[in-house]
Scaffold this motif. Structure first.
Motif, short mmCIF file in Angstrom:
data_model
loop_
_atom_site.label_atom_id
_atom_site.label_comp_id
_atom_site.label_asym_id
_atom_site.label_seq_id
_atom_site.Cartn_x
_atom_site.Cartn_y
_atom_site.Cartn_z
N GLU A 370 0.87 -0.93 0.01
CA GLU A 370 0.15 0.22 -0.07
C GLU A 370 0.72 1.25 -0.09
O GLU A 370 0.43 2.06 -0.62
CB GLU A 370 -0.95 -0.01 1.16
CG GLU A 370 -2.12 -0.87 0.94
CD GLU A 370 -3.03 -0.74 2.50
OE1 GLU A 370 -4.01 -1.25 2.06
OE2 GLU A 370 -2.63 -0.28 3.23
N ALA A 375 -1.41 3.51 -2.19
CA ALA A 375 -3.04 3.00 -2.11
C ALA A 375 -3.38 2.66 -0.62
O ALA A 375 -3.87 1.62 -0.28
CB ALA A 375 -3.10 1.81 -3.02
N THR A 379 -7.45 2.05 -0.51
CA THR A 379 -7.90 2.71 -1.70
C THR A 379 -7.22 2.44 -2.81
O THR A 379 -6.43 1.36 -2.70
CB THR A 379 -7.56 4.33 -1.51
OG1 THR A 379 -6.18 4.54 -1.18
CG2 THR A 379 -8.23 4.86 -0.02
N ASP A 380 -7.69 2.71 -3.94
CA ASP A 380 -7.17 2.36 -5.24
C ASP A 380 -5.65 2.73 -5.44
O ASP A 380 -4.93 3.76 -4.81
CB ASP A 380 -8.01 2.79 -6.33
CG ASP A 380 -9.44 2.11 -6.34
OD1 ASP A 380 -9.50 1.18 -5.49
OD2 ASP A 380 -10.25 2.84 -6.95
N VAL A 381 -5.04 2.01 -6.23
CA VAL A 381 -3.57 2.08 -6.64
C VAL A 381 -3.57 3.40 -7.48
O VAL A 381 -4.26 3.60 -8.47
CB VAL A 381 -3.04 0.90 -6.99
CG1 VAL A 381 -1.80 1.46 -7.88
CG2 VAL A 381 -2.89 -0.03 -6.50
N THR A 516 -7.99 7.18 -9.78
CA THR A 516 -8.24 7.08 -8.61
C THR A 516 -8.82 8.16 -7.70
O THR A 516 -9.65 7.80 -6.80
CB THR A 516 -6.81 6.67 -7.80
OG1 THR A 516 -6.03 5.86 -8.63
CG2 THR A 516 -6.68 6.57 -6.19
N ASP A 519 -12.83 8.41 -8.35
CA ASP A 519 -13.42 7.27 -7.90
C ASP A 519 -13.71 7.40 -6.49
O ASP A 519 -14.63 7.21 -5.83
CB ASP A 519 -12.88 5.82 -8.37
CG ASP A 519 -12.88 5.80 -9.83
OD1 ASP A 519 -13.42 6.41 -10.51
OD2 ASP A 519 -12.11 4.74 -10.22
N TYR A 520 -12.73 7.98 -5.77
CA TYR A 520 -12.69 8.14 -4.37
C TYR A 520 -13.84 8.96 -4.07
O TYR A 520 -14.56 8.97 -3.05
CB TYR A 520 -11.18 8.48 -3.59
CG TYR A 520 -11.54 8.49 -2.15
CD1 TYR A 520 -11.17 7.41 -1.44
CD2 TYR A 520 -11.73 9.61 -1.32
CE1 TYR A 520 -11.21 7.47 -0.26
CE2 TYR A 520 -11.47 9.79 -0.20
CZ TYR A 520 -11.54 8.56 0.49
OH TYR A 520 -11.64 8.79 1.80
N ASP A 523 -17.30 7.85 -4.37
CA ASP A 523 -17.77 6.69 -3.58
C ASP A 523 -17.80 7.49 -2.32
O ASP A 523 -18.65 6.80 -1.38
CB ASP A 523 -16.48 5.61 -3.53
CG ASP A 523 -16.45 4.89 -4.64
OD1 ASP A 523 -17.49 4.74 -5.48
OD2 ASP A 523 -15.38 4.21 -4.77
#
Length: 665
Positions: A370, A375, A379-381, A516, A519-520, A523
């Motif tokens: 991570e 990430a 969370t996403d990379v 990333t 998208d965060y 969400d």
């Protein structure tokens, strides 16, 4: 309300966090990029120290306090230090470089600001999470008491004593000032200050750190500005988790504080600031960091350790090579021992009195992954930034320079791995107790060094491409013959390089602001929305609170359940409540009202408590509680009040109801 309508508040917040510190930096003889980079940190010092002094003198908190201390500090700095010729030795950056970096920061600020507005939604939305009950009410407390001292904010609720009265108040004082100047609602001021911290202060501080480490290189600095806006861990994670707004503010200026340590140690290749000015910058910045949030002081200690050890090693190596007498070793050894002892004391004392109890969410190898992939916390990379940072690491290894920077990155990663992957035990207690053993707080520090490494990676890639083109016969030079050389060079910056930098930064901007980060935001914007299953306040409760000032006298006290949002009557309607936050200690009288207010007509002890605490109203905001914590169920006396003979309904909006206590007249 639209975000366009918040522009006056945004400009006021920008002025508050930039102008005072910029004036003080100018007084110290600091110029151009260094001035811009240190301005926010110095402003926090002026606000924090000014608030403590004002409270001590009995002067009400207002922008006038900051103005007065800024004028005094700047004048003192100028007459004592700034006008001395010896301090003007550092050559300032060329204006085209400053302009290019400023443009990169401005574009990044717009992009990050856009993402923050998407996360928050409407400007008067609030983070519908646990810590925000305290933070919103604390801003109101500053406005009501006209006291923004970090030594007194913990008194909110009336039960603070000793160390419990101390709480970092700079963030709350800034929000209060925005409201004082513009008259805007507290919720709007909070969002505006957070926007400025995340979109402006953060890239300014990161660029200054990069400037100190990598030198006045346009590509590196512009890349650092753009890349600073491509992380989930900062600022978005701290705006969602908690929310941790004071941590957000303190972490936003931590890179600038680290830069002052580097300047003092003189370990960067292009260090050119005079020693006295470097020491003054560090000493002036420390109070601002501490009064914003003390955990950042421990972070400064942790990340400074590799720098100090590297400086010590270089110094000792020089003594050995010079075959210096034994006495020459006494001073560095003694200084190291004293510094280590002081750091150990601070590390032990500057920590909360309790721990969050969060368990690891990863294995140790997974936590390391991570860190490397940027990430954190599941969370996403961040693929591009991670690749560039790895290139930066490879560059350090290949060139055998800036090893201490790599060590700082390892320290930040290790602290995160301890929390994310270690089981409960002494290591978690000792290394991460300062941060409540909370992985989200530690994740916010990872981008500090990842940005610098990635910026170094960008410059390495650009240099490789330029070298490759040069080896192919200098085709670019043929496009620009010697007679056009003057046109192609503007005060030391070649226009082809500038054009290439614009293209590179534009590409970085596009790639870091999609995927990333986007998208965060999508969400997690639910945590700022009303009428969700976990919200503090519903739309009905908002509307009822809007009417409260017209229905409840200014001197009234309202009984509330802090777990269902009732406490926010203080922040939103400026009416006193019995409990201002969930962790407020409950005495016997509070407990009686919480459990039996509905039975006041038949129970004399309830009326005794009501009279003692001067309770005249009660709010029933239903049974949707924060976290569904067991403590939220300790208020049966404030539920189903329509059945009680002790209270009379005054107003209602859906399930939200306001009652007047009638039984204890």
């Amino acid at each position: 309300m639209s975000w366009l309508e918040t522009l006056p508040a945004v400009f006021v917040a920008l002025a508050i966090v930039l102008l005072p510190g910029a004036a003080l930096a100018w007084g110290l003889g600091i110029r151009r990029l260094s001035l811009f980079g240190l301005a926010p940190l110095f402003s926090l010092t002026l606000a924090g120290v000014g608030a403590v002094i004002a409270a001590w003198l009995g002067v009400p908190w207002s922008p006038a306090v900051v103005l007065a201390i800024t004028v005094l500090a700047t004048a003192g700095a100028w007459f004592l230090v700034g006008r001395r010729a010896a301090l003007d030795a550092a050559a300032p950056e060329k204006w085209p470089l400053v302009a290019g970096v400023a443009a990169a920061i401005a574009v990044t600020a717009l992009m990050v600001g856009r993402r923050i507005t998407q996360l928050v939604g409407a400007p008067d939305n609030i983070s519908q999470r646990y810590d925000n009950v305290f933070h919103l009410n604390a801003v109101r407390y500053v406005l009501d008491t006209e006291n923004a001292s970090s030594l007194d904010l913990g008194r909110m609720g009336g039960n603070g004593s000793g160390r419990a009265t101390i709480y970092p108040a700079v963030w709350h004082s800034l929000c209060a000032m925005v409201t004082q100047v513009t008259g805007t609602e507290i919720a709007v001021s909070v969002n505006v200050v957070n926007l400025v911290a995340g979109a402006v202060i953060w890239p300014l501080s990161v660029v200054f750190l990069t400037r100190v480490i990598l030198g006045p290189r346009l590509m590196a600095l512009a890349a650092a500005a753009v890349l600073s806006g491509g992380f989930v861990a900062f600022p978005y994670l701290l705006m969602v988790w908690g929310p941790l707004f004071p941590n957000l503010l303190s972490a936003s200026v931590l890179p600038a504080a680290l830069a002052t340590v580097i300047l003092v140690c003189r370990i960067a290749p292009d260090t050119d600031e005079p020693r006295l000015r470097s020491w003054l910058a560090l000493l002036v910045g420390l109070p601002g960091l501490a009064l914003s949030h003390m955990s950042s002081v421990n972070a400064l200690l942790a990340f400074s350790a590799p720098m100090l050890l590297w400086k010590l090693a270089v110094h000792v190596r020089g003594l050995i090579r010079a075959r210096a007498p034994l006495g020459k070793y006494i001073l560095p050894v003694a200084a190291t021992v004293l510094a280590a002892a002081a750091a150990a004391v601070i590390w032990k004392l500057v920590r909360p009195g309790f721990y969050g109890g969060w368990k690891p969410h990863q294995t140790v190898p997974g936590a390391i992954g991570e860190v490397v992939s940027n990430a954190p916390a599941g969370t996403d990379v961040a693929i591009l930034t991670s690749i560039l940072a790895l290139i930066g690491i490879a560059t350090i290894v290949r060139r055998r320079t800036l090893w201490w920077l790599l060590a700082c990155y390892v320290v930040a990663g290790y602290l995160y791995v301890v929390d994310a992957g270690y089981e409960a035990g002494w290591a978690r207690d000792f290394f991460t107790g300062t941060w409540y053993q909370d992985v989200n707080r530690l994740a916010a520090y990872l981008p500090i060094f990842a940005v610098v490494l990635a910026a170094l990676g960008v410059t390495a890639v650009v240099e490789a491409v330029r070298s490759m083109i040069s080896r192919q016969g200098g085709r670019l030079q043929s496009l620009f013959p010697a007679r056009r050389a003057a046109f192609m060079d503007v005060r030391g910056i070649r226009l082809p390089d500038l054009a290439g930098g614009v293209v590179v930064c534009a590409l970085l901007l596009v790639l870091t602001q999609t995927g990333t980060v986007r998208d965060y935001i999508v969400d997690n914007k639910i945590f700022y929305q009303r009428d969700t299953k976990e919200s503090i306040l519903s739309s009905d409760e908002y509307r009822l609170l809007d009417r409260l000032p017209a229905e409840v006298p200014e001197d009234a006290v309202i009984a509330v359940n802090p777990w269902n949002g009732g406490s926010l009557a203080y922040a939103f309607a400026d009416r006193k409540v019995l409990e201002y936050h969930q962790t407020q200690r409950m005495n016997d009288d509070l407990r009686i009202i919480a459990q039996d207010l509905a039975n006041a007509a038949s129970d004399p002890k309830v009326c005794a408590a009501v009279r003692k605490l001067q309770v005249t109203y009660a709010l029933d905001f239903g049974e949707q509680y924060l976290l569904n914590h067991p403590s939220s169920r300790m208020y049966p006396g404030l539920q189903d009040l329509e059945k009680s003979r002790s209270l009379q309904l005054v107003d209602s909006e859906g399930e939200a109801k306001l009652y007047k206590v009638t039984a204890c007249g």
